[in-house]
Design a protein around this motif. Structure first.
Motif, short mmCIF file in Angstrom:
data_model
loop_
_atom_site.label_atom_id
_atom_site.label_comp_id
_atom_site.label_asym_id
_atom_site.label_seq_id
_atom_site.Cartn_x
_atom_site.Cartn_y
_atom_site.Cartn_z
N LEU A 10 -9.53 13.31 6.18
CA LEU A 10 -9.88 12.08 6.89
C LEU A 10 -9.26 10.86 6.24
CD1 LEU A 10 -13.65 12.82 7.67
CD2 LEU A 10 -11.67 13.05 9.18
N GLN A 11 -9.10 10.89 4.93
CA GLN A 11 -8.43 9.78 4.25
C GLN A 11 -6.97 9.68 4.68
OE1 GLN A 11 -7.77 9.99 -0.09
NE2 GLN A 11 -8.79 8.01 -0.22
N THR A 12 -6.33 10.83 4.87
CA THR A 12 -4.95 10.82 5.35
C THR A 12 -4.85 10.24 6.75
OG1 THR A 12 -4.49 12.80 4.02
CG2 THR A 12 -2.96 12.29 5.81
N VAL A 13 -5.83 10.55 7.60
CA VAL A 13 -5.86 9.95 8.95
C VAL A 13 -6.00 8.43 8.85
CG1 VAL A 13 -7.13 9.86 11.13
CG2 VAL A 13 -6.80 12.05 9.96
N ALA A 14 -6.83 7.95 7.92
CA ALA A 14 -6.98 6.51 7.73
C ALA A 14 -5.68 5.88 7.25
CB ALA A 14 -8.11 6.24 6.74
N TYR A 15 -4.94 6.59 6.40
CA TYR A 15 -3.67 6.07 5.91
C TYR A 15 -2.67 5.87 7.04
CZ TYR A 15 -5.07 7.09 1.06
OH TYR A 15 -5.70 7.11 -0.14
N LEU A 16 -2.79 6.66 8.10
CA LEU A 16 -1.85 6.54 9.22
C LEU A 16 -1.87 5.17 9.86
CD1 LEU A 16 -2.36 9.97 11.03
CD2 LEU A 16 -0.28 9.20 9.88
N HIS A 17 -2.97 4.43 9.70
CA HIS A 17 -3.09 3.13 10.35
C HIS A 17 -2.06 2.14 9.84
CE1 HIS A 17 -5.54 -0.47 11.82
NE2 HIS A 17 -5.27 0.26 12.88
N CYS A 18 -1.64 2.28 8.58
CA CYS A 18 -0.64 1.36 8.04
C CYS A 18 0.72 1.58 8.71
CB CYS A 18 -0.52 1.52 6.53
SG CYS A 18 0.23 3.06 5.98
N CYS A 19 0.95 2.78 9.26
CA CYS A 19 2.17 3.04 10.02
C CYS A 19 2.07 2.51 11.44
CB CYS A 19 2.48 4.53 10.06
SG CYS A 19 2.51 5.34 8.46
N LEU A 20 0.87 2.49 11.99
CA LEU A 20 0.67 2.08 13.37
C LEU A 20 0.53 0.58 13.54
CD1 LEU A 20 -1.86 4.87 14.44
CD2 LEU A 20 0.61 4.81 14.84
N ASN A 21 0.14 -0.13 12.47
CA ASN A 21 -0.03 -1.58 12.57
C ASN A 21 1.23 -2.29 13.07
OD1 ASN A 21 -2.73 -1.85 11.88
ND2 ASN A 21 -2.31 -1.97 9.68
N PRO A 22 2.43 -1.98 12.56
CA PRO A 22 3.62 -2.67 13.09
C PRO A 22 3.82 -2.44 14.58
CG PRO A 22 4.14 -1.57 11.03
CD PRO A 22 2.78 -1.10 11.43
N VAL A 23 3.50 -1.23 15.05
CA VAL A 23 3.66 -0.93 16.47
C VAL A 23 2.62 -1.65 17.31
CG1 VAL A 23 3.70 0.91 18.19
CG2 VAL A 23 4.66 1.31 15.91
N LEU A 24 1.37 -1.62 16.85
CA LEU A 24 0.27 -2.19 17.64
C LEU A 24 0.29 -3.71 17.66
CD1 LEU A 24 -2.66 0.11 16.46
CD2 LEU A 24 -1.47 0.20 18.64
N TYR A 25 0.60 -4.32 16.54
CA TYR A 25 0.45 -5.76 16.43
C TYR A 25 1.76 -6.53 16.54
CZ TYR A 25 -4.34 -4.99 14.94
OH TYR A 25 -5.66 -4.62 14.89
N PHE B 243 0.83 -1.21 0.00
CA PHE B 243 0.00 0.00 0.00
C PHE B 243 0.86 1.26 0.00
CE2 PHE B 243 -1.75 3.39 2.65
CZ PHE B 243 -2.85 3.76 1.88
N VAL B 244 1.86 1.32 0.89
CA VAL B 244 2.69 2.53 0.97
C VAL B 244 3.58 2.68 -0.27
CG1 VAL B 244 2.67 2.59 3.49
CG2 VAL B 244 4.49 1.36 2.31
N LEU B 245 3.89 1.57 -0.94
CA LEU B 245 4.65 1.65 -2.18
C LEU B 245 3.80 2.23 -3.31
CD1 LEU B 245 6.65 -1.72 -2.16
CD2 LEU B 245 7.53 0.58 -1.70
N ALA B 246 2.49 1.95 -3.27
CA ALA B 246 1.59 2.47 -4.31
C ALA B 246 1.14 3.90 -4.02
CB ALA B 246 0.36 1.57 -4.45
N LEU B 247 1.17 4.31 -2.75
CA LEU B 247 0.63 5.61 -2.36
C LEU B 247 1.30 6.79 -3.07
CD1 LEU B 247 -1.34 7.17 -0.61
CD2 LEU B 247 0.32 7.09 1.27
N PRO B 248 2.63 6.83 -3.22
CA PRO B 248 3.23 7.99 -3.92
C PRO B 248 2.72 8.16 -5.34
CG PRO B 248 4.91 6.75 -2.76
CD PRO B 248 3.67 5.93 -2.71
N PHE B 249 2.49 7.05 -6.04
CA PHE B 249 2.00 7.14 -7.42
C PHE B 249 0.56 7.63 -7.46
CE2 PHE B 249 5.32 3.90 -7.35
CZ PHE B 249 6.15 4.35 -8.37
N ILE B 250 -0.25 7.21 -6.46
CA ILE B 250 -1.63 7.67 -6.39
C ILE B 250 -1.67 9.17 -6.11
CG2 ILE B 250 -3.78 7.46 -5.08
CD1 ILE B 250 -3.14 4.53 -4.66
N VAL B 251 -0.83 9.62 -5.20
CA VAL B 251 -0.78 11.05 -4.89
C VAL B 251 -0.33 11.84 -6.11
CG1 VAL B 251 0.39 12.79 -3.48
CG2 VAL B 251 -0.38 10.66 -2.42
#
Length: 380
Positions: free
Chosen positions: A306-321, A86-94
């Protein structure tokens, strides 16, 4: 979500969600453009860097093990893979949202389709993690029969296949094309000759007729809401509520600490995803309600934030899980320390031979594998 139709349907402009007052005049969306000018290059760059580092470390840590230890570990690995893609595709989407899309039709479909696949698979994997925790703690007597590595691999494969099937409309209806309202022709008052600006191509929805557009524009976000958010949310709430009730009965400090971890996991999930999905639900319900440009601009601005806030979850998953688990942190520290020592030996005056290097790496893997305690999960 920016949705456009073919020029033969609504001349001279495509009907677009960003068009107000009847749908045929493009709104300027000045506030949304200003927000995207900041959020796109800067905030999303931070998300990409943090997500890339965190999820890469999770995958790297798992890659140094000879065998995976539990069902939760299999799910965590797949979550990290989905978030990394997802984060690899995000720069191209932006880049596509801010500028013209230069990479052609195939790259357009692969980019948008992979984004959809990773969205569904990542969210469903989180639901599987909560289900596995429920079985391990609440249904402990059945856990030995239900929680097997073969079952987890089959479930992960089915989730990826299901995510691919649900994303078929995205693969099919996203196209690389030049919108008619970008093909502007200017007529000089002096020479009376036509001057055409350089073509600006986009990677967006495109439909052959209005009926197909109407169905897809409602079906795709509705599916995203149902399967990509509300289903995982309901599963997480049910499973983690039962887990908390069970843990509260235990007179143990570690179990009470695990309760706090569970509550943080659920709270972060809700804070990150609920606002954006409620805005997406509002946008879908009011899709064909006539709105003026001010209202459209406000909604698009809110959606962008709000979409940017949702994107933050991919950064927090490694920490949380992953990193929140004591065993995972210990394994990661050990691997990092051994690799650091290995690097120092390579750059030192006495360099390793190939045989010595291979022997050293084998020792690292054996020490890491041997330190695991009977295949227990890293989390909780």
């Amino acid at each position: 979500m920016n949705i456009s139709n073919d020029t033969t349907t609504y001349p001279p402009y495509e009907y677009d969600d960003n068009y107000g007052d009847g749908g045929y005049e493009p709104c300027s969306n000045s506030n949304n453009n200003s927000v995207n000018a900041v959020v796109g290059p800067y905030i999303h760059s931070i998300i990409c860097i943090l997500g890339l580092v965190g999820n890469s470390l999770v995958i790297l840590t798992y890659a140094l093990y000879k065998r995976t230890k539990s069902m939760t570990d299999v799910y965590l690995l797949n979550v990290a893979i989905a978030d990394l893609l997802f984060v690899l595709a995000l720069p191209f989407i932006v880049y596509n949202e801010l500028y013209s899309w230069p990479m052609g039709q195939v790259a357009c479909k692969l980019l948008r389709g992979s984004y959809s696949v990773n969205l569904y698979s990542g969210m469903l994997m989180l639901a599987c993690i909560s289900t596995d925790r429920y079985i391990a703690i609440v249904q402990a007597r059945r856990s030995f029969r239900l929680r097997s590595l073969s079952n987890s691999r089959i479930i992960c494969a089915l989730i990826w296949i299901f995510a691919l099937l649900v994303s078929v409309p995205t693969f099919h209806f996203y196209h690389w094309y030049q919108p008619s309202h970008n093909a502007v022709t200017w007529i000089s008052n002096i020479t009376d000759q036509e001057e055409t600006t350089d073509p600006q191509y986009v990677c967006e929805w495109k439909f052959d007729d209005s009926n197909t557009a109407s169905r897809v524009k409602v079906a795709v976000p509705s599916t995203q809401l149902a399967i990509g958010f509300f289903l995982p949310l309901l599963i997480m709430i049910f499973c983690y509520t039962a887990v908390i009730v069970t843990l509260q009965k235990a007179k143990n400090f570690q179990r009470h600490k695990a309760v706090r971890v569970v509550m943080v996991v659920v709270l972060v999930f809700i804070v990150c995803h609920l606002p954006y999905n409620l805005a997406l639900l509002y946008q879908t319900v009011h899709l064909y309600v006539q709105s003026d440009c001010v209202e459209v601009d406000s909604l698009q601005t809110a959606m962008s934030v709000l979409q940017t806030v949702a994107y933050l979850h991919c950064c927090l998953n490694p920490v949380l899980y992953a990193f929140i688990g004591v065993k995972f942190r210990n394994h990661f520290r050990r691997i990092f320390r051994d690799l650091w020592c290995l690097g120092k030996r390579y750059i030192g005056p006495r360099r390793f031979s190939r045989v010595t290097s291979d022997t050293f790496m084998s020792t690292i893997r054996r020490s890491v594998d041997g330190s695991s305690e009977n295949g227990t999960s890293f989390t909780m």
